[in-house]
Design a protein around this motif. Structure first.
Motif, PDB file in Angstrom:
ATOM      1  N   ALA A 148      90.076 -29.562 -51.153  1.00 54.96           N
ATOM      2  CA  ALA A 148      90.412 -29.008 -49.840  1.00 54.96           C
ATOM      3  C   ALA A 148      90.341 -30.075 -48.758  1.00 54.96           C
ATOM      4  O   ALA A 148      91.190 -30.118 -47.845  1.00 54.96           O
ATOM      5  N   GLN A 149      89.337 -30.934 -48.849  1.00 49.97           N
ATOM      6  CA  GLN A 149      89.193 -32.001 -47.851  1.00 49.97           C
ATOM      7  C   GLN A 149      90.372 -32.975 -47.920  1.00 49.97           C
ATOM      8  O   GLN A 149      90.911 -33.402 -46.897  1.00 49.97           O
ATOM      9  N   ALA A 150      90.794 -33.304 -49.143  1.00 49.77           N
ATOM     10  CA  ALA A 150      91.943 -34.202 -49.306  1.00 49.77           C
ATOM     11  C   ALA A 150      93.209 -33.568 -48.742  1.00 49.77           C
ATOM     12  O   ALA A 150      94.027 -34.238 -48.087  1.00 49.77           O
ATOM     13  N   SER A 151      93.372 -32.261 -48.950  1.00 47.72           N
ATOM     14  CA  SER A 151      94.530 -31.549 -48.408  1.00 47.72           C
ATOM     15  C   SER A 151      94.479 -31.522 -46.884  1.00 47.72           C
ATOM     16  O   SER A 151      95.503 -31.713 -46.198  1.00 47.72           O
ATOM     17  N   LYS A 152      93.299 -31.299 -46.334  1.00 49.60           N
ATOM     18  CA  LYS A 152      93.129 -31.282 -44.873  1.00 49.60           C
ATOM     19  C   LYS A 152      93.573 -32.615 -44.257  1.00 49.60           C
ATOM     20  O   LYS A 152      94.305 -32.635 -43.250  1.00 49.60           O
ATOM     21  N   ILE A 153      93.174 -33.703 -44.883  1.00 49.83           N
ATOM     22  CA  ILE A 153      93.534 -35.031 -44.374  1.00 49.83           C
ATOM     23  C   ILE A 153      95.050 -35.236 -44.436  1.00 49.83           C
ATOM     24  O   ILE A 153      95.666 -35.789 -43.505  1.00 49.83           O
ATOM     25  N   ARG A 154      95.669 -34.762 -45.515  1.00 49.51           N
ATOM     26  CA  ARG A 154      97.136 -34.912 -45.632  1.00 49.51           C
ATOM     27  C   ARG A 154      97.855 -34.149 -44.523  1.00 49.51           C
ATOM     28  O   ARG A 154      98.818 -34.651 -43.932  1.00 49.51           O
ATOM     29  N   TYR A 155      97.408 -32.943 -44.226  1.00 51.92           N
ATOM     30  CA  TYR A 155      98.039 -32.175 -43.147  1.00 51.92           C
ATOM     31  C   TYR A 155      97.808 -32.835 -41.787  1.00 51.92           C
ATOM     32  O   TYR A 155      98.708 -32.884 -40.945  1.00 51.92           O
ATOM     33  N   GLN A 156      96.614 -33.330 -41.575  1.00 54.51           N
ATOM     34  CA  GLN A 156      96.317 -33.963 -40.294  1.00 54.51           C
ATOM     35  C   GLN A 156      97.152 -35.227 -40.079  1.00 54.51           C
ATOM     36  O   GLN A 156      97.472 -35.572 -38.936  1.00 54.51           O
ATOM     37  N   SER A 157      97.507 -35.891 -41.161  1.00 56.63           N
ATOM     38  CA  SER A 157      98.337 -37.094 -41.059  1.00 56.63           C
ATOM     39  C   SER A 157      99.824 -36.775 -41.136  1.00 56.63           C
ATOM     40  O   SER A 157     100.668 -37.678 -41.079  1.00 56.63           O
ATOM     41  N   GLY A 158     100.143 -35.461 -41.291  1.00 55.46           N
ATOM     42  CA  GLY A 158     101.548 -35.049 -41.357  1.00 55.46           C
ATOM     43  C   GLY A 158     102.226 -35.390 -42.662  1.00 55.46           C
ATOM     44  O   GLY A 158     103.457 -35.523 -42.701  1.00 55.46           O
ATOM     45  N   LYS A 159     101.437 -35.505 -43.736  1.00 55.27           N
ATOM     46  CA  LYS A 159     102.005 -35.905 -45.022  1.00 55.27           C
ATOM     47  C   LYS A 159     101.531 -34.998 -46.163  1.00 55.27           C
ATOM     48  O   LYS A 159     100.909 -35.461 -47.124  1.00 55.27           O
ATOM     49  N   PRO A 160     101.796 -33.671 -46.081  1.00 51.85           N
ATOM     50  CA  PRO A 160     101.435 -32.815 -47.214  1.00 51.85           C
ATOM     51  C   PRO A 160     102.236 -33.199 -48.453  1.00 51.85           C
ATOM     52  O   PRO A 160     103.371 -33.667 -48.347  1.00 51.85           O
ATOM     53  N   LEU A 161     101.638 -32.998 -49.616  1.00 51.77           N
ATOM     54  CA  LEU A 161     102.283 -33.417 -50.868  1.00 51.77           C
ATOM     55  C   LEU A 161     103.502 -32.575 -51.219  1.00 51.77           C
ATOM     56  O   LEU A 161     104.447 -33.062 -51.829  1.00 51.77           O
ATOM     57  N   GLY A 162     103.456 -31.306 -50.893  1.00 48.22           N
ATOM     58  CA  GLY A 162     104.561 -30.434 -51.268  1.00 48.22           C
ATOM     59  C   GLY A 162     104.333 -29.023 -50.787  1.00 48.22           C
ATOM     60  O   GLY A 162     103.416 -28.753 -49.992  1.00 48.22           O
ATOM     61  N   PRO A 163     105.140 -28.087 -51.263  1.00 43.81           N
ATOM     62  CA  PRO A 163     105.104 -26.714 -50.740  1.00 43.81           C
ATOM     63  C   PRO A 163     103.878 -25.915 -51.147  1.00 43.81           C
ATOM     64  O   PRO A 163     103.706 -24.791 -50.685  1.00 43.81           O
ATOM     65  N   LEU A 164     103.025 -26.485 -51.998  1.00 41.22           N
ATOM     66  CA  LEU A 164     101.804 -25.779 -52.382  1.00 41.22           C
ATOM     67  C   LEU A 164     100.550 -26.503 -51.905  1.00 41.22           C
ATOM     68  O   LEU A 164      99.443 -26.200 -52.360  1.00 41.22           O
ATOM     69  N   ASP A 165     100.700 -27.449 -50.998  1.00 44.44           N
ATOM     70  CA  ASP A 165      99.536 -28.216 -50.571  1.00 44.44           C
ATOM     71  C   ASP A 165      98.510 -27.298 -49.890  1.00 44.44           C
ATOM     72  O   ASP A 165      98.814 -26.604 -48.921  1.00 44.44           O
ATOM     73  N   GLY A 166      97.300 -27.294 -50.447  1.00 39.02           N
ATOM     74  CA  GLY A 166      96.223 -26.470 -49.910  1.00 39.02           C
ATOM     75  C   GLY A 166      96.222 -25.039 -50.395  1.00 39.02           C
ATOM     76  O   GLY A 166      95.380 -24.242 -49.979  1.00 39.02           O
ATOM     77  N   VAL A 167      97.140 -24.683 -51.312  1.00 43.86           N
ATOM     78  CA  VAL A 167      97.238 -23.309 -51.823  1.00 43.86           C
ATOM     79  C   VAL A 167      96.397 -23.181 -53.090  1.00 43.86           C
ATOM     80  O   VAL A 167      96.560 -23.966 -54.029  1.00 43.86           O
ATOM     81  N   PRO A 168      95.494 -22.203 -53.159  1.00 46.71           N
ATOM     82  CA  PRO A 168      94.637 -22.054 -54.338  1.00 46.71           C
ATOM     83  C   PRO A 168      95.385 -21.445 -55.522  1.00 46.71           C
ATOM     84  O   PRO A 168      96.156 -20.497 -55.357  1.00 46.71           O
TER      85      PRO A 168
END
Length: 517
Positions: A148-168
């Protein structure tokens, strides 16, 4: 020509649970010839009388369909085109979906850390109850929060991995997913994997947070998910009813709102039955459409891995992100391009022919038949055409679940695009006394649950179960569509049409976790 008679017979066998089951098991073990007598009485040896003209095959591929689809294949869609199609085709049905998570994360109002903390608190509350859903067999708070922390950082930097980033997403205990051991619903198998199953890897690449292992029926050997030795999850709609199996934990965890997507496996309805019993969507893909590497090989000739989801959008998304060849699995290499190009085209189903074998379709609980026929009326209003068909030799095909009937289906799919049936012949049964402590054998009831599912496993075709309503007791009902080999695109389009026409009727279960509220 004389039309074959509908020949599927009910399975007659005693229901045993508790101490009577223990006694019966001892009798079978110690009385010579009793096991043979029971097998003969249930019709398992009738196949010896059947003449098979074609050469048996281990993997049920249809070369003619493959060649046709390859010759007509369009260029693959880009990742952006795929997400656009799925997003535009999204129809909210009241259940939490992946787009809800992503929208909140992008807004900055909520982070993956916030929601995963809330989710873990709920799971621990459910675990503490004497009777709860308890669908998640294993979870590791530290690992989940690290993701979750890694996903949070990706969103804050505007670089989510894909359409399921942060989805459980939860994974059936049949598949490897780090950092968990794989036990296949047993206390005797203990695999310590060095890497994720390929299907899990592909979801992680899209940013999914793997939250743990979902409970399953021991070795996947029945469709109740009764598992006294490990864990028996409960149906969120009524905790005194089964979740279905063997992917029962995967079905219950989605239905209860903990996650919008889970992974299951289907060798005898083990995705579709839990989907129907829990009021969600479940896709059994074409044989070898999705990679099986890293999943325990319980039934490799008939079994496949696949997604369950709370809505058609997430079902299609999970399918598209995980389907496709794996260079380490030869049986996955011979497949046409995956597609979801028609997913959003649900306003007009003109030209779609839905085959109905009415004696088979009607051979279910009357409430199920009524709801399924009502749902078909909506498909007809959208332009689909119902075409009467005949499926011969159903009794022998059910007994086989392992030898060939592919020629029958090839002929049927010359006339229609899909075959429709109820998903199950019954709704989720009540848990009988003693079953949770000592187990259950109820082959008659299991036969009713599996009445409509064996063709897809036996012959390798894709199938989808869609929720359409509820029984008078409030238990979910599902409708099933089966298509020709490799045509998941059409099934997902029909699932999306189902969300359009049926979503206003959907009811959340009494045991539902609204993570976004």
């Amino acid at each position: 020509m004389h039309e074959p008679k509908y020949d599927l017979k009910p399975i007659i066998a005693p229901r045993l649970s508790g101490w009577p089951l223990v006694a019966a098991a001892n009798l079978v073990e110690w009385v010579p010839g009793l096991a043979y007598f029971l097998g003969k009485d249930s019709g398992l040896f009738d196949l010896k009388k059947v003449k098979v003209d074609t050469i048996p095959t281990y993997y049920p591929f249809d070369q003619e369909t493959y060649s046709l689809l390859v010759s007509n294949a369009s260029k693959p869609l880009s990742a952006k085109e795929t997400v656009d199609i799925l997003t535009k085709g999204f129809h909210p049905n009241g259940f939490t979906a992946s787009v809800d998570y992503v929208a909140l994360y992008k807004s900055g109002k909520v982070t993956p850390v916030d929601l995963m903390t809330k989710m873990l608190d709920y799971i621990e509350e459910d675990e503490a109850k004497d009777v709860g859903v308890k669908a998640l067999l294993k979870y590791a708070r530290e690992d989940i929060m690290k993701q979750a922390q890694a996903s949070k950082i990706r969103y804050q930097s505007g670089k989510p991995l894909g359409p399921l980033d942060g989805v459980p997403i939860a994974v059936k205990d049949e598949m490897n997913a780090l950092p968990y051991n794989t036990n296949v619903g047993t206390v005797c198998i203990d695999i310590r994997p060095e890497e994720d199953a390929v299907i899990v890897q592909r979801l992680r690449e899209a940013g999914a947070i793997i939250i743990g292992k979902a409970a399953m029926h021991e070795l996947g050997f029945d469709v109740t998910n009764c598992n006294p030795f490990v864990r028996t999850p409960r149906n969120p709609y009524n905790l005194n009813h089964w979740t279905g199996g063997s992917s029962g934990g995967s079905g219950a965890i989605v239905a209860s709102g903990v996650c919008p997507i889970s992974l299951g496996a289907d060798g005898g309805g083990s995705i579709r039955i839990p989907a129907a019993y829990n009021g969600i969507y479940g896709l059994k893909p074409t044989a070898a459409r999705l990679p099986g590497a890293g999943a325990y090989p319980l039934a490799p000739s008939v079994g496949v891995v696949g997604p369950l989801a709370s809505n058609a959008h997430d079902l299609a998304l999970a399918y598209y992100l995980t389907a496709g060849p794996n260079k380490m699995e030869n049986n996955t290499l011979l497949q046409p391009l995956k597609s979801i190009a028609s997913f959003g085209n649900v306003a007009n189903l003109n030209g779609v022919k839905i085959g109905v074998y009415y004696p088979y379709f009607d051979d279910a609980d009357p409430e199920i038949v009524q709801q399924c026929k009502k749902a078909l009326e909506d498909y007809v209003e959208l332009g689909a055409k119902l075409v009467p068909i005949t499926i011969p030799n159903l009794q022998n095909l059910r007994n086989a679940h392992s030898t060939l009937g592919m020629n029958y289906l090839r002929d049927i799919f010359q006339e229609v695009d899909v075959i429709v049936t109820p998903t199950t012949g019954i709704t989720s049964p009540e848990i009988p006394k003693g079953a949770l402590e000592y187990g259950l054998t109820d082959y008659s009831t299991s036969g009713e649950a599996m009445k409509y599912i064996f063709l897809a496993n036996l012959l390798g075709i894709p199938a989808v179960s869609c929720p359409i309503g509820y029984s008078s007791k409030g238990m979910p009902i599902g409708i099933q569509f089966q298509a020709r080999w490799w045509n998941e695109d059409l099934l997902l389009r029909l699932a999306n049409a189902n969300d359009c026409t049926q979503s206003s009727k959907f009811k959340k279960p009494s045991n539902y976790f609204s993570i976004l509220e």
